[in-house]
Design an enzyme around this catalytic site. Structure first.
Site, mmCIF file in Angstrom:
data_model
loop_
_atom_site.group_PDB
_atom_site.id
_atom_site.type_symbol
_atom_site.label_atom_id
_atom_site.label_comp_id
_atom_site.label_asym_id
_atom_site.label_seq_id
_atom_site.Cartn_x
_atom_site.Cartn_y
_atom_site.Cartn_z
ATOM 1 N N TYR A 161 4.137 -9.563 7.266
ATOM 2 C CA TYR A 161 4.457 -8.490 6.407
ATOM 3 C C TYR A 161 5.191 -7.014 7.918
ATOM 4 O O TYR A 161 6.429 -6.468 7.705
ATOM 5 C CB TYR A 161 3.694 -7.231 5.452
ATOM 6 C CG TYR A 161 4.137 -6.034 5.286
ATOM 7 C CD1 TYR A 161 5.212 -5.562 5.011
ATOM 8 C CD2 TYR A 161 4.134 -4.740 5.482
ATOM 9 C CE1 TYR A 161 6.434 -4.446 4.038
ATOM 10 C CE2 TYR A 161 4.193 -3.631 5.238
ATOM 11 C CZ TYR A 161 5.199 -3.446 4.523
ATOM 12 O OH TYR A 161 6.212 -2.400 3.926
ATOM 13 N N ARG A 168 13.940 -5.852 9.833
ATOM 14 C CA ARG A 168 14.547 -4.564 8.002
ATOM 15 C C ARG A 168 14.974 -3.627 9.418
ATOM 16 O O ARG A 168 16.158 -3.706 9.228
ATOM 17 C CB ARG A 168 13.559 -4.187 7.310
ATOM 18 C CG ARG A 168 14.511 -3.364 6.543
ATOM 19 C CD ARG A 168 13.742 -3.381 5.442
ATOM 20 N NE ARG A 168 11.966 -2.212 5.236
ATOM 21 C CZ ARG A 168 11.062 -2.569 4.479
ATOM 22 N NH1 ARG A 168 11.680 -2.819 3.198
ATOM 23 N NH2 ARG A 168 9.690 -1.823 4.433
ATOM 24 N N TYR A 221 4.941 6.383 8.607
ATOM 25 C CA TYR A 221 3.117 5.610 9.110
ATOM 26 C C TYR A 221 2.831 6.056 10.321
ATOM 27 O O TYR A 221 3.578 5.089 11.060
ATOM 28 C CB TYR A 221 2.891 3.981 8.447
ATOM 29 C CG TYR A 221 2.981 4.356 6.994
ATOM 30 C CD1 TYR A 221 2.744 5.111 6.478
ATOM 31 C CD2 TYR A 221 3.337 2.630 6.187
ATOM 32 C CE1 TYR A 221 2.195 4.861 4.829
ATOM 33 C CE2 TYR A 221 3.249 3.116 5.123
ATOM 34 C CZ TYR A 221 2.925 3.876 3.824
ATOM 35 O OH TYR A 221 2.495 3.793 2.614
ATOM 36 N N ARG A 234 10.121 6.575 -1.221
ATOM 37 C CA ARG A 234 8.807 6.306 -2.420
ATOM 38 C C ARG A 234 9.817 6.989 -3.399
ATOM 39 O O ARG A 234 8.870 5.871 -4.685
ATOM 40 C CB ARG A 234 8.388 7.545 -2.746
ATOM 41 C CG ARG A 234 7.334 7.879 -1.096
ATOM 42 C CD ARG A 234 6.617 6.979 -0.850
ATOM 43 N NE ARG A 234 5.510 7.182 0.141
ATOM 44 C CZ ARG A 234 4.669 5.931 0.452
ATOM 45 N NH1 ARG A 234 4.303 4.622 0.239
ATOM 46 N NH2 ARG A 234 4.254 6.182 1.932
ATOM 47 N N GLU A 341 0.287 -2.861 -6.696
ATOM 48 C CA GLU A 341 1.480 -2.169 -6.940
ATOM 49 C C GLU A 341 2.050 -2.188 -7.962
ATOM 50 O O GLU A 341 2.018 -2.968 -9.221
ATOM 51 C CB GLU A 341 2.412 -3.030 -5.661
ATOM 52 C CG GLU A 341 3.273 -1.831 -4.980
ATOM 53 C CD GLU A 341 3.738 -2.568 -4.060
ATOM 54 O OE1 GLU A 341 3.702 -2.864 -3.125
ATOM 55 O OE2 GLU A 341 5.044 -2.482 -3.810
HETATM 56 C C1 3EB Z 1 3.278 1.328 1.231
HETATM 57 O O1 3EB Z 1 3.495 2.269 0.391
HETATM 58 C C2 3EB Z 1 2.540 0.536 -0.088
HETATM 59 O O2 3EB Z 1 8.184 -2.432 3.072
HETATM 60 O O3 3EB Z 1 9.596 -1.774 1.734
HETATM 61 C C3 3EB Z 1 5.347 -0.682 -1.104
HETATM 62 C C4 3EB Z 1 7.006 0.196 -1.423
HETATM 63 C C5 3EB Z 1 5.454 -1.079 -0.310
HETATM 64 C C6 3EB Z 1 7.843 -0.746 -0.711
HETATM 65 C C7 3EB Z 1 8.420 -2.259 1.694
HETATM 66 C C8 3EB Z 1 6.119 -1.322 1.127
HETATM 67 C C9 3EB Z 1 7.358 -1.467 0.433
HETATM 68 O O4 3EB Z 1 3.204 1.030 2.056
HETATM 69 C C10 3EB Z 1 3.410 -0.830 0.234
#
Ligand code: 3EB
Length: 355
Positions: A161, A168, A221, A234, A341
């Protein structure tokens, strides 16, 4: 089998984007469909004609293959640009791109180790995606569905990941796209095999990225989650004719930037639904007239462990009601400590025939 057709707003100006969820007796698009994701069909079923993304995940409920098809009443134009299979109509474009990891791209920046194959595949896929948006003048990426084989496995000393995130982000940068703020809604799930598989919805008109006040933006992050941050918002709030559309990204049991409730799928489901509620409140603040309500959205829930279905479903139905439009599939979540999820979309008419 029940069918529910819900119209949002008495006077939705045509043409309106619609979501149809048929059971997949035959994996095929309607002439009006922009494209579809198909869940739960075996690898032997090769969908023909048009952008259909085959997601290599078992369907849990409904326990038969089903399609999530995006439909436009406007005339649909189909085509291919490089590796991208697409259809577009009335300012919207749905596309599908897949990249097998043994393919190699000379144009890749090739940062990172050569054994980081998923990084290179992700960079190539997203370069193809952005090349298509540029060529077809649909510059605004609204929503991306990412399915990664073996998402939590380590390869070349790094989780796959995290490699995906690096590839990306490199492609966003290479195409001069912002890495923060106005980035698309997305989900990223792990599947059992096949190529890196990506579907997306783009538009001629810009959308508004929505962040969750309970969560650190994913693009912010800290480095403990990987050398490159995930590039997604989001949610995305879009306008399409008279419609206000909301695409809620894959949402998990993360508060701040930390995963909560390790090992407890019920608590994770509750936290996830609380996150979606917070996001809907934020969307309501940004678009008060749109009136998105949790009970009106269309949901997909991804469960790491199929045996958690009864527990997750009980929480979901307690929260959204037993008539909620939600389908459950098995998939791995992008952090090894997350068990569930949930993603959603709203503001469009939908036909839900999956029960
Ligand atoms: C998160 O909130 C959980 O890498 O495109 C959620 C939605 C998550 C999109 C992405 C990853 C992605 O980090 C994982």
């Amino acid at each position: 089998m029940t069918a529910a057709v819900m119209e949002h707003g008495a006077s939705v100006a045509a043409p309106a984007l619609q979501l149809h969820w048929p059971l997949a007796a035959d994996v095929a698009l309607d002439p009006h469909d922009l494209g579809a994701l198909v869940f739960g069909a075996g690898p032997g079923r090769h969908p023909a004609g048009g952008p259909i993304l085959q997601v290599m995940t078992p369907a849990l409920a409904p326990a038969r293959p089903w399609l999530a098809a995006w439909r436009s009443p406007a005339p649909v134009r189909a085509g291919r640009h490089g590796r991208v299979n697409y259809r577009c109509a009335d300012g919207l474009l749905f596309g599908v791109v897949t990249v097998a990891e043994d393919e190699w791209d000379e144009a890749s920046t090739q940062e990172g180790a050569p054994q980081h194959r998923l990084q290179h595949a992700a960079e190539l896929a997203y370069r193809e995606l952005f090349g298509t948006l540029d060529a077809l003048a649909h510059p605004h990426l609204l929503r991306v569905w990412n399915y990664l084989p073996h998402i939590n496995a380590e390869e070349g000393g790094e989780e796959r990941y995290r490699q995906f995130n690096a590839g990306r982000q490199a492609a966003f940068a290479a195409h001069g796209r912002t890495l923060t703020g106005e980035v698309p809604a997305a989900c990223a799930l792990g599947v059992g095999g096949g190529p890196l598989a990506i579907a997306f919805l783009a538009a001629t008109q810009p959308a508004l990225a929505v962040e969750n006040p309970r969560q650190v933006a994913a693009y912010d992050y800290p480095p403990e989650y990987g050398r490159r941050s995930p590039t997604f918002a989001r949610a995305a709030l879009a306008r399409h004719g008279g419609q206000r559309l909301l695409f809620v990204s894959g949402t998990a049991s993360i508060v701040g930037h930390r995963s909560l409730h390790a090992g407890d799928v019920v608590a994770q489901t509750r936290e996830t639904l609380a996150n979606i509620d917070a996001l809907l409140a934020e969307a309501a603040r940004l678009a008060p007239e749109a009136g998105f309500r949790a009970g009106d959205l269309a949901y997909v829930a991804y469960l790491r462990r199929p045996q958690d279905l009864p527990k997750v479903r009980a929480e979901v139905e307690r929260h959204l009601g037993a008539d909620a439009a939600i389908a459950y599939v098995q998939a791995d979540v992008c952090r090894a400590d997350l068990l569930v999820e949930i993603e959603a979309s709203g503001g469009h008419p939908m036909e839900f025939r999956c029960r």
